[in-house]
Enzyme design. Structure first.
Site, PDB file in Angstrom:
ATOM      1  N   GLY A  11       0.785  -1.239   0.000  1.00 33.33           N
ATOM      2  CA  GLY A  11       0.000   0.000   0.000  1.00 33.33           C
ATOM      3  C   GLY A  11       0.811   1.281   0.000  1.00 33.33           C
ATOM      4  O   GLY A  11       0.288   2.344   0.347  1.00 33.33           O
ATOM      5  N   SER A  12       2.087   1.214  -0.423  1.00 29.86           N
ATOM      6  CA  SER A  12       2.871   2.463  -0.411  1.00 29.86           C
ATOM      7  C   SER A  12       2.330   3.463  -1.435  1.00 29.86           C
ATOM      8  O   SER A  12       2.336   4.668  -1.189  1.00 29.86           O
ATOM      9  CB  SER A  12       4.354   2.178  -0.647  1.00 29.86           C
ATOM     10  OG  SER A  12       4.572   1.690  -1.949  1.00 29.86           O
ATOM     11  N   ASN A  13       1.819   2.972  -2.559  1.00 26.58           N
ATOM     12  CA  ASN A  13       1.230   3.891  -3.542  1.00 26.58           C
ATOM     13  C   ASN A  13      -0.082   4.485  -3.027  1.00 26.58           C
ATOM     14  O   ASN A  13      -0.354   5.674  -3.226  1.00 26.58           O
ATOM     15  CB  ASN A  13       1.027   3.189  -4.894  1.00 26.58           C
ATOM     16  CG  ASN A  13       2.322   3.088  -5.664  1.00 26.58           C
ATOM     17  OD1 ASN A  13       2.801   4.073  -6.218  1.00 26.58           O
ATOM     18  ND2 ASN A  13       2.922   1.908  -5.675  1.00 26.58           N
ATOM     19  N   LYS A  64     -16.644 -15.551  -9.012  1.00 29.09           N
ATOM     20  CA  LYS A  64     -15.989 -14.243  -9.070  1.00 29.09           C
ATOM     21  C   LYS A  64     -16.996 -13.133  -9.376  1.00 29.09           C
ATOM     22  O   LYS A  64     -16.865 -12.007  -8.902  1.00 29.09           O
ATOM     23  CB  LYS A  64     -14.860 -14.256 -10.107  1.00 29.09           C
ATOM     24  CG  LYS A  64     -14.019 -12.994  -9.976  1.00 29.09           C
ATOM     25  CD  LYS A  64     -12.805 -12.896 -10.840  1.00 29.09           C
ATOM     26  CE  LYS A  64     -12.203 -11.507 -10.666  1.00 29.09           C
ATOM     27  NZ  LYS A  64     -11.354 -11.097 -11.745  1.00 29.09           N
ATOM     28  N   MET A  89      -3.768  -7.042  -7.326  1.00 26.85           N
ATOM     29  CA  MET A  89      -3.200  -8.095  -8.155  1.00 26.85           C
ATOM     30  C   MET A  89      -4.258  -9.038  -8.731  1.00 26.85           C
ATOM     31  O   MET A  89      -4.093 -10.257  -8.696  1.00 26.85           O
ATOM     32  CB  MET A  89      -2.146  -8.856  -7.347  1.00 26.85           C
ATOM     33  CG  MET A  89      -0.983  -7.984  -6.924  1.00 26.85           C
ATOM     34  SD  MET A  89      -0.268  -7.047  -8.308  1.00 26.85           S
ATOM     35  CE  MET A  89       1.396  -6.825  -7.737  1.00 26.85           C
ATOM     36  N   ARG A  90      -5.342  -8.460  -9.239  1.00 28.42           N
ATOM     37  CA  ARG A  90      -6.380  -9.268  -9.879  1.00 28.42           C
ATOM     38  C   ARG A  90      -6.894  -8.569 -11.118  1.00 28.42           C
ATOM     39  O   ARG A  90      -6.835  -7.340 -11.210  1.00 28.42           O
ATOM     40  CB  ARG A  90      -7.593  -9.428  -8.947  1.00 28.42           C
ATOM     41  CG  ARG A  90      -7.333 -10.356  -7.839  1.00 28.42           C
ATOM     42  CD  ARG A  90      -8.573 -10.556  -6.992  1.00 28.42           C
ATOM     43  NE  ARG A  90      -8.144 -11.199  -5.774  1.00 28.42           N
ATOM     44  CZ  ARG A  90      -7.906 -12.489  -5.665  1.00 28.42           C
ATOM     45  NH1 ARG A  90      -8.122 -13.288  -6.675  1.00 28.42           N
ATOM     46  NH2 ARG A  90      -7.470 -13.005  -4.538  1.00 28.42           N
ATOM     47  N   LEU A  91      -7.439  -9.388 -12.011  1.00 31.22           N
ATOM     48  CA  LEU A  91      -8.090  -8.813 -13.189  1.00 31.22           C
ATOM     49  C   LEU A  91      -9.407  -8.182 -12.772  1.00 31.22           C
ATOM     50  O   LEU A  91     -10.068  -8.659 -11.854  1.00 31.22           O
ATOM     51  CB  LEU A  91      -8.378  -9.915 -14.212  1.00 31.22           C
ATOM     52  CG  LEU A  91      -7.185 -10.402 -15.017  1.00 31.22           C
ATOM     53  CD1 LEU A  91      -7.608 -11.571 -15.900  1.00 31.22           C
ATOM     54  CD2 LEU A  91      -6.642  -9.266 -15.873  1.00 31.22           C
ATOM     55  N   ILE A  92      -9.777  -7.112 -13.462  1.00 29.07           N
ATOM     56  CA  ILE A  92     -11.081  -6.488 -13.232  1.00 29.07           C
ATOM     57  C   ILE A  92     -12.079  -7.138 -14.201  1.00 29.07           C
ATOM     58  O   ILE A  92     -11.834  -7.192 -15.409  1.00 29.07           O
ATOM     59  CB  ILE A  92     -10.992  -4.963 -13.479  1.00 29.07           C
ATOM     60  CG1 ILE A  92      -9.973  -4.306 -12.526  1.00 29.07           C
ATOM     61  CG2 ILE A  92     -12.356  -4.307 -13.352  1.00 29.07           C
ATOM     62  CD1 ILE A  92     -10.358  -4.291 -11.073  1.00 29.07           C
ATOM     63  N   HIS A 108       1.870   0.099 -13.138  1.00 30.34           N
ATOM     64  CA  HIS A 108       2.598  -1.158 -13.299  1.00 30.34           C
ATOM     65  C   HIS A 108       4.101  -0.855 -13.353  1.00 30.34           C
ATOM     66  O   HIS A 108       4.529   0.083 -14.022  1.00 30.34           O
ATOM     67  CB  HIS A 108       2.154  -1.870 -14.575  1.00 30.34           C
ATOM     68  CG  HIS A 108       2.831  -3.193 -14.730  1.00 30.34           C
ATOM     69  ND1 HIS A 108       2.463  -4.299 -13.988  1.00 30.34           N
ATOM     70  CD2 HIS A 108       3.892  -3.575 -15.474  1.00 30.34           C
ATOM     71  CE1 HIS A 108       3.262  -5.307 -14.292  1.00 30.34           C
ATOM     72  NE2 HIS A 108       4.141  -4.892 -15.190  1.00 30.34           N
TER      73      HIS A 108
HETATM   74  C1  GAR Z   1       3.692  -1.498  -7.274  1.00 29.31           C
HETATM   75  O1  GAR Z   1       5.049  -1.610  -7.644  1.00 29.31           O
HETATM   76  C2  GAR Z   1       2.789  -1.599  -8.491  1.00 29.31           C
HETATM   77  O2  GAR Z   1       3.365  -1.035  -9.637  1.00 29.31           O
HETATM   78  C3  GAR Z   1       2.656  -3.105  -8.634  1.00 29.31           C
HETATM   79  O3  GAR Z   1       2.492  -3.545  -7.311  1.00 29.31           O
HETATM   80  C4  GAR Z   1       3.272  -2.712  -6.452  1.00 29.31           C
HETATM   81  C5  GAR Z   1       2.426  -2.331  -5.253  1.00 29.31           C
HETATM   82  O4  GAR Z   1       3.191  -1.666  -4.290  1.00 29.31           O
HETATM   83  N1  GAR Z   1       1.545  -3.460  -9.459  1.00 29.31           N
HETATM   84  C6  GAR Z   1       1.569  -4.460 -10.343  1.00 29.31           C
HETATM   85  O5  GAR Z   1       2.518  -5.212 -10.482  1.00 29.31           O
HETATM   86  C7  GAR Z   1       0.309  -4.617 -11.187  1.00 29.31           C
HETATM   87  N2  GAR Z   1       0.481  -5.641 -12.134  1.00 29.31           N
HETATM   88  P1  GAR Z   1       2.484  -0.938  -3.054  1.00 29.31           P
HETATM   89  O6  GAR Z   1       1.502  -1.959  -2.463  1.00 29.31           O
HETATM   90  O7  GAR Z   1       3.575  -0.626  -2.098  1.00 29.31           O
HETATM   91  O8  GAR Z   1       1.779   0.278  -3.583  1.00 29.31           O
END
Ligand code: GAR
Length: 192
Positions: A11-13, A64, A89-92, A108
């Site tokens: 969840g850092s983003n 689903k 990390m799932r398809l919508i 991504h």
């Molecule tokens: C991020 O690096 C994002 O780009 C990636 O998951 C990480 C989540 O980090 N997403 C994917 O790979 C999507 N296919 P976070 O939980 O610290 O935000």
């Protein structure tokens, strides 16, 4: 804009976007953090930030489509009009895509269309490419496909390890994602 963030892990983003919203840099409100993983650290972050959070997993449902129906119900209840995927990390599925056309974005950790999937950073590192990067794109039914909104390059040097590359990618993500979200919202408000 009434925003929902979907996340599966750290969840850092989510955190940087929530902070940018709180600081008034992004004109909107995060009305929901949804996680498909009840153990995810992102739920603690939401709690600390005082953002409403809900978590359930597709495994809790027989299909689903029922799982997504439940999410859709939540989004309607909260009057959400924009969805930000941040490590979800799932398809919508089709119901959500139809309900939110061009209203779901994803980040991504690669220069798409290279290295889609669950391990974008590792796959680029192991492929020994000299550069990778970060992509923000609209979400469609594919895995990390959909129209690209923004990309930024990250150089992989001889000295980089997986961990240093991860740090570099995350630094770019944490700057780029709030910036892109801010611009999308400003453009839509101008057009409204
Ligand atoms: C991020 O690096 C994002 O780009 C990636 O998951 C990480 C989540 O980090 N997403 C994917 O790979 C999507 N296919 P976070 O939980 O610290 O935000």
């Amino acid at each position: 804009m009434r925003i929902a963030v979907f996340a599966s892990g750290n969840g850092s983003n989510f955190q940087v976007i929530a902070e940018a919203v709180k600081a008034g840099k992004i004109d909107g409100e995060i009305v929901l953090l949804f996680s498909d993983n009840k153990q995810a650290k992102v739920l603690e972050r939401a709690e600390q930030l005082g953002i409403p959070h809900v978590s359930f997993s597709p495994k809790d449902f027989s299909e689903k489509s029922i799982y997504e129906g439940e999410i859709l119900h939540l989004l309607e209840e909260k009057k959400v009009n924009f969805i930000v995927l941040a490590g979800y990390m799932r398809l919508i599925g089709p119901a959500l895509l139809e309900a939110f056309p061009e209203k779901i974005i994803n980040i991504h950790p690669s220069l798409l269309p290279q290295f889609p999937g669950l391990h974008g950073i590792r796959d680029a590192y192991e492929a020994r490419v000299k550069e990778t990067g970060v992509t923000v794109h609209y979400v469609d039914k594919g895995v990390d496909t959909g129209p690209i909104i923004a990309q930024e390059r990250v150089i992989i040097t001889e000295d980089d390890t997986m961990s240093s590359l991860e740090d570099k990618i995350h630094q770019v993500e944490h700057r780029l994602y709030p910036e892109v979200l801010k611009k999308i919202i400003e453009n839509r408000e101008r057009r409204a």
